[in-house]
Design an enzyme around this catalytic site. Structure first.
Site, PDB file in Angstrom:
ATOM      1  N   GLY A  36       0.836  -1.212   0.000  1.00 36.82           N
ATOM      2  CA  GLY A  36       0.000   0.000   0.000  1.00 36.82           C
ATOM      3  C   GLY A  36       0.867   1.256   0.000  1.00 36.82           C
ATOM      4  O   GLY A  36       0.665   2.174  -0.804  1.00 36.82           O
ATOM      5  N   HIS A  37       1.859   1.286   0.890  1.00 32.91           N
ATOM      6  CA  HIS A  37       2.776   2.439   0.933  1.00 32.91           C
ATOM      7  C   HIS A  37       3.535   2.553  -0.395  1.00 32.91           C
ATOM      8  O   HIS A  37       3.680   3.650  -0.943  1.00 32.91           O
ATOM      9  CB  HIS A  37       3.817   2.257   2.051  1.00 32.91           C
ATOM     10  CG  HIS A  37       3.248   2.217   3.432  1.00 32.91           C
ATOM     11  ND1 HIS A  37       3.246   1.075   4.188  1.00 32.91           N
ATOM     12  CD2 HIS A  37       2.680   3.180   4.197  1.00 32.91           C
ATOM     13  CE1 HIS A  37       2.702   1.323   5.369  1.00 32.91           C
ATOM     14  NE2 HIS A  37       2.348   2.593   5.409  1.00 32.91           N
ATOM     15  N   GLY A 148      -3.458   7.376   0.886  1.00 32.17           N
ATOM     16  CA  GLY A 148      -4.260   6.203   0.547  1.00 32.17           C
ATOM     17  C   GLY A 148      -5.719   6.384   0.929  1.00 32.17           C
ATOM     18  O   GLY A 148      -6.030   6.907   2.004  1.00 32.17           O
ATOM     19  N   ASP A 151      -7.423   5.245   4.319  1.00 30.64           N
ATOM     20  CA  ASP A 151      -7.789   6.166   5.399  1.00 30.64           C
ATOM     21  C   ASP A 151      -8.665   7.262   4.789  1.00 30.64           C
ATOM     22  O   ASP A 151      -8.242   8.413   4.654  1.00 30.64           O
ATOM     23  CB  ASP A 151      -6.518   6.746   6.030  1.00 30.64           C
ATOM     24  CG  ASP A 151      -5.656   5.661   6.641  1.00 30.64           C
ATOM     25  OD1 ASP A 151      -5.885   5.296   7.796  1.00 30.64           O
ATOM     26  OD2 ASP A 151      -4.754   5.139   5.937  1.00 30.64           O
ATOM     27  N   GLN A 154      -9.227  10.455   6.706  1.00 29.49           N
ATOM     28  CA  GLN A 154      -8.004  11.267   6.731  1.00 29.49           C
ATOM     29  C   GLN A 154      -7.888  12.094   5.443  1.00 29.49           C
ATOM     30  O   GLN A 154      -7.577  13.286   5.477  1.00 29.49           O
ATOM     31  CB  GLN A 154      -6.797  10.341   6.885  1.00 29.49           C
ATOM     32  CG  GLN A 154      -5.456  11.009   6.758  1.00 29.49           C
ATOM     33  CD  GLN A 154      -4.332  10.071   7.176  1.00 29.49           C
ATOM     34  OE1 GLN A 154      -4.044   9.937   8.344  1.00 29.49           O
ATOM     35  NE2 GLN A 154      -3.702   9.425   6.213  1.00 29.49           N
ATOM     36  N   SER A 187      -0.053  -1.791   8.319  1.00 33.21           N
ATOM     37  CA  SER A 187       1.109  -2.135   9.153  1.00 33.21           C
ATOM     38  C   SER A 187       0.643  -2.905  10.385  1.00 33.21           C
ATOM     39  O   SER A 187       1.384  -3.700  10.949  1.00 33.21           O
ATOM     40  CB  SER A 187       1.841  -0.861   9.586  1.00 33.21           C
ATOM     41  OG  SER A 187       2.198  -0.108   8.450  1.00 33.21           O
TER      42      SER A 187
HETATM   43  P1  AMP Z   1       0.504   4.924   7.557  1.00 38.75           P
HETATM   44  O1  AMP Z   1       1.934   4.542   7.485  1.00 38.75           O
HETATM   45  O2  AMP Z   1      -0.395   3.826   8.026  1.00 38.75           O
HETATM   46  O3  AMP Z   1       0.265   6.249   8.238  1.00 38.75           O
HETATM   47  O4  AMP Z   1       0.058   5.161   6.053  1.00 38.75           O
HETATM   48  C1  AMP Z   1       0.758   6.041   5.219  1.00 38.75           C
HETATM   49  C2  AMP Z   1      -0.037   6.231   3.966  1.00 38.75           C
HETATM   50  O5  AMP Z   1      -0.228   4.977   3.323  1.00 38.75           O
HETATM   51  C3  AMP Z   1      -1.433   6.809   4.221  1.00 38.75           C
HETATM   52  O6  AMP Z   1      -1.747   7.743   3.203  1.00 38.75           O
HETATM   53  C4  AMP Z   1      -2.313   5.586   4.129  1.00 38.75           C
HETATM   54  O7  AMP Z   1      -3.634   5.867   3.749  1.00 38.75           O
HETATM   55  C5  AMP Z   1      -1.598   4.796   3.050  1.00 38.75           C
HETATM   56  N1  AMP Z   1      -1.965   3.384   3.107  1.00 38.75           N
HETATM   57  C6  AMP Z   1      -1.920   2.578   4.201  1.00 38.75           C
HETATM   58  N2  AMP Z   1      -2.412   1.356   3.881  1.00 38.75           N
HETATM   59  C7  AMP Z   1      -2.766   1.404   2.580  1.00 38.75           C
HETATM   60  C8  AMP Z   1      -3.342   0.469   1.672  1.00 38.75           C
HETATM   61  N3  AMP Z   1      -3.657  -0.777   2.036  1.00 38.75           N
HETATM   62  N4  AMP Z   1      -3.579   0.868   0.401  1.00 38.75           N
HETATM   63  C9  AMP Z   1      -3.277   2.144   0.016  1.00 38.75           C
HETATM   64  N5  AMP Z   1      -2.730   3.068   0.822  1.00 38.75           N
HETATM   65  C10 AMP Z   1      -2.494   2.705   2.081  1.00 38.75           C
END
Ligand code: AMP
Length: 282
Positions: A36-37, A148, A151, A154, A187
């Site tokens: 995803g990241h 992403g 969220d 967000q 994560s």
């Molecule tokens: P985080 O590290 O969880 O704060 O996420 C960082 C970015 O990655 C945020 O914009 C999330 O929305 C995005 N993100 C997390 N999981 C996914 C996913 N499964 N698919 C797409 N984007 C994601």
């Protein structure tokens, strides 16, 4: 790829990029990368000259009883993955660099939208998010910032902040990346035991169920939510935090379906709180 912990040094490096008229794409993260990241970084690479990724587990967006300390971290692996994707700059500050002693300034979106959905179960969460993203935007000065849809709330809150504060950048929402069996990548999925990992499938499955009922003509929000609750509650370790159908922009609950809405849910699977959602536009 260059890695910075220091705000001033990163700003100087990015200022040089700006002078060369390079467009800057920014991907803020809390690290412990999954596909995803990486999808956000790859998208940024197609749209901008220079890609900056931040890795910072932001304490101000975690509640006192949440998992800030336990949140999974693996900077070395994250840096390797950034390198493989072709990221240009990584910003990985420590907490003191971002919040030195005496730090006192916060940015809040004072709209009901921050008190709904995840905002209701995580008071103060979006204040932490908007404040840190604001700081990061001021440090990186991106032209485009990639977030992403996983969220979804967000994204909606940050889009409002960018609009309300006339910020000079565009937010690019990117699709949810899922495991082969449908579980949205997160994560936090590493917290799940094998049984919980199986039970966690009810998030995506209940969304799929709602979608197929809608496709068959169901228009009652109440019936859709009932079907989703039943699906989620069929898993032993799953407890509903919320399941809602809301307007895409205001995130207000809908009584009757309109033609653009979001089905969103947060479920506790064992001790792990997971979220997922689906946008429906007809
Ligand atoms: P985080 O590290 O969880 O704060 O996420 C960082 C970015 O990655 C945020 O914009 C999330 O929305 C995005 N993100 C997390 N999981 C996914 C996913 N499964 N698919 C797409 N984007 C994601």
């Amino acid at each position: 790829m260059r890695v910075y912990q220091n705000i001033k040094e990163l700003k100087e490096a990015l200022y040089r990029e700006k002078l060369q008229k390079h467009s800057i794409g920014f991907v803020p993260t809390m690290g412990f990368f999954h596909e995803g990241h990486l999808s956000l970084m790859k998208e940024a690479k197609t749209k901008t000259d220079v890609v900056v990724v931040s890795i910072f587990v932001n304490p101000t967006q975690f509640g006192p009883n949440e998992d800030f300390e336990a949140y999974p971290r693996d900077l070395d692996r994250d840096l390797e993955l950034c390198e493989q994707v072709g990221v240009d700059y990584v910003f990985a500050p420590d907490v003191k660099e971002m919040y030195p002693d005496g730090y006192a300034t916060y940015v809040t979106v004072e709209s009901e939208m921050t008190n709904k959905l995840c905002g209701a179960s995580r008071p103060g969460h979006f204040k932490g998010v908007t404040s840190v993203v604001n700081k990061l935007f001021n440090i990186v000065m991106p032209d485009f910032a990639f977030f992403g849809q996983k969220d979804a709330q967000q994204v909606a809150v940050l889009e409002k902040m960018v609009r309300d504060l006339n910020m000079n950048l565009t937010i690019i929402p990117c699709p949810i990346v899922r495991e082969a069996d449908g579980l949205a990548m997160s994560s936090r999925n590493v917290y799940l035991s094998p049984e919980e990992r199986r039970d966690a499938l009810v998030l995506s499955q209940s969304l799929e169920l709602a979608k197929s009922l809608i496709d068959e003509g169901e228009r009652s929000v109440e019936q859709l939510l009932k079907a989703m609750h039943k699906k989620v509650e069929s898993a032993q370790s799953a407890v509903v935090d919320y399941i809602e159908i809301v307007d895409l922009e205001s995130l207000e609950k809908l009584d009757v379906l309109n033609d653009r809405f979001l089905i969103a849910l947060a479920i506790k699977v064992g001790k792990t709180r997971l979220i997922d959602n689906m946008r429906v536009e007809s």
